[in-house]
Write an enzyme that holds these catalytic residues in place. Structure first.
Site, short mmCIF file in Angstrom:
data_model
loop_
_atom_site.label_atom_id
_atom_site.label_comp_id
_atom_site.label_asym_id
_atom_site.label_seq_id
_atom_site.Cartn_x
_atom_site.Cartn_y
_atom_site.Cartn_z
N LYS A 1 28.98 27.94 67.93
CA LYS A 1 30.08 27.72 68.99
C LYS A 1 30.46 26.62 69.50
CE LYS A 1 30.36 32.03 67.64
NZ LYS A 1 29.95 33.42 68.42
C1 LIG Z 1 29.73 34.79 68.20
C2 LIG Z 1 30.34 36.21 68.62
C3 LIG Z 1 29.59 37.03 69.31
C4 LIG Z 1 28.02 37.04 69.52
O1 LIG Z 1 27.62 35.88 69.81
P1 LIG Z 1 25.96 35.68 69.54
O2 LIG Z 1 25.67 34.61 70.56
O3 LIG Z 1 25.98 35.29 68.10
O4 LIG Z 1 25.33 37.02 69.89
C5 LIG Z 1 30.40 37.76 69.92
N1 LIG Z 1 31.63 38.02 69.84
C6 LIG Z 1 32.51 37.12 69.36
C7 LIG Z 1 33.81 36.84 69.17
C8 LIG Z 1 31.63 35.99 68.51
O5 LIG Z 1 32.45 35.14 67.80
#
Ligand SMILES: *Cc1c(COP(=O)(O)O)cnc(C)c1O
Length: 409
Positions: free
Chosen positions: A200
């Site tokens: 992210k």
């Molecule tokens: C990455 C992501 C998640 C989950 O996040 P994690 O930290 O990997 O559990 C949930 N929703 C969206 C839209 C994502 O891109």
């Protein structure tokens, strides 16, 4: 977009991208300093240390809200929001068919039924009209996914949810730093959920955070991430009163996320500047549809998604993506491949090994969200990084120009 006579790499020409794309070290001295302070504390527990508290305070302040509650991931952030909202077995939660499984598994863990609304053909996020059409007596929440650093039509969604007494939860895992109508993303719904996973905008390896303006929700969010143990000194009942997991962030994650948070503005500003120029440069390629951004939205570009109209472009999605890859560009096709409801867990009713889940009674069929299916069939994505340079931009545009001129012949 100008055309060019140069040969694309697929026809024996030189690759447009001759040098590696800009990259920079993600974690450095700032993270190390915070980590070292965390270790010096002699505790890595959020309730006794300072780093998680500091992260929550800075994140809340940055978003202009009184409360931010950390947790272990974006998935647990969405789950904590649903727990805080009291979502219960058999209830329906409307959400997006194009997203990460981390949006959906929390709904299933609450025993609730995910209902998939269809998306806008060019912003790829759920539309207010489609959400409205999905609402039933059983609908208790909407989890709106602000995909790829873009935003849903949040004011319209909020109005619909408010009118029906439905909770609006924003999944902002891909949209750190986005603004909508001048407000930070995640503050239009009652709760906004973010992910600090490795991929992210900012990361602490794994982690998550939820923001809210609502004191009661904030209290329940804290309990939802801490086995529902109430650690407030003045709490009348300290023992759990509802079902919750251990989703506690450690001081190590808090320390790294804190250093990362202080880099967010720069990360977002650079992605925005690069992608604005990219959008300008890609205008006018017949058959290539660029992403639609609502006028209220300031995007933060987690990736850059486009759609191919094969008969106008002269190539189908896979052929076009392969030709761009041959130019040395970080392009993928079809994002998650299929809509979430086409995943085996829904098609084969295998949420639980030996018992049924409330969602097993619901009929998830191909064709449910026709626009979302078309989007996935025809989309290509360009990876974006804040360290991309002017040269990266020029060569990327050159690659698109060569390939599209070639197929247009
Ligand atoms: C990455 C992501 C998640 C989950 O996040 P994690 O930290 O990997 O559990 C949930 N929703 C969206 C839209 C994502 O891109």
């Amino acid at each position: 977009m100008q055309t060019t006579q140069e040969l694309p790499a697929i026809a024996g020409g030189q690759k447009a991208k001759q040098t590696p794309f800009g990259r920079e070290k993600r974690y450095g001295a700032e993270e190390l300093a915070e980590l070292s302070e965390a270790l010096e504390q002699g505790t890595l527990f959020y309730a006794s240390g300072r780093k998680v508290k500091q992260l929550e305070a800075e994140f809340a302040e940055k978003n202009g809200v009184p409360y931010a509650i950390t947790c272990t991931s974006g998935t647990s952030a969405v789950h904590a929001a649903l727990m805080a909202g009291g979502i219960s077995p058999g209830e329906e939660v409307i959400t997006a068919p194009i997203t990460d499984m981390g949006t959906i598994s929390p709904i299933l863990y609450q025993g609730a039924i995910p209902i998939f609304a269809d998306v806008d053909p060019h912003s790829y996020v759920i539309t207010p009209e489609s959400v409205e059409a999905c609402i039933t007596e059983k609908t208790k929440a909407v989890v709106a996914v602000n995909l790829a650093g873009n935003a849903c039509d949040l004011f319209a969604l909020k109005e619909i949810c408010d009118a029906k007494g439905i909770l609006l939860i924003e999944d902002c895992a891909q949209s750190f730093g986005v603004e909508f109508g001048g407000q930070p993303i995640g503050t239009i719904g009652q709760m906004g959920c973010f992910s600090f996973n490795e991929f992210k905008h900012i990361s602490c390896g794994d982690g998550g955070i939820v923001i809210t303006r609502d004191k009661e929700l904030a209290e329940r969010l804290r309990l939802a991430t801490d086995k529902a143990y109430n650690r407030q000194p003045d709490a009348l009942e300290k023992r759990p009163t509802f079902l919750a997991n251990n989703y506690r962030m450690t001081e190590l994650q808090g320390a790294v996320a804190l250093a990362q948070l202080r880099k967010l503005d720069s990360i977002v500003a650079r992605r925005r500047a690069w992608c604005e120029k990219l959008t300008e440069g890609l205008q006018g390629i017949a058959g290539l549809h660029l992403p639609k951004i609502l006028p209220e939205c300031q995007p933060s570009w987690w990736f850059y998604m486009m759609r191919v109209e094969a008969n106008l472009l002269g190539a189908d999605t896979d052929t076009f993506a392969k030709a761009l890859q041959a130019e040395g560009l970080p392009v993928g096709a079809h994002y998650i491949g299929k809509c979430l409801y086409e995943y085996p867990i829904f098609q084969n009713h295998t949420a639980f090994a030996r018992a049924s889940h409330a969602c097993d009674a619901y009929s998830y069929q191909a064709g449910m969200c026709p626009v979302a299916e078309q989007v996935l069939d025809t989309c290509i994505m360009l990876s974006i990084n804040e360290a991309y340079t002017e040269r990266d931009l020029e060569e990327t545009l050159q690659g698109f120009r060569k390939v599209s001129s070639w197929f247009a012949q």
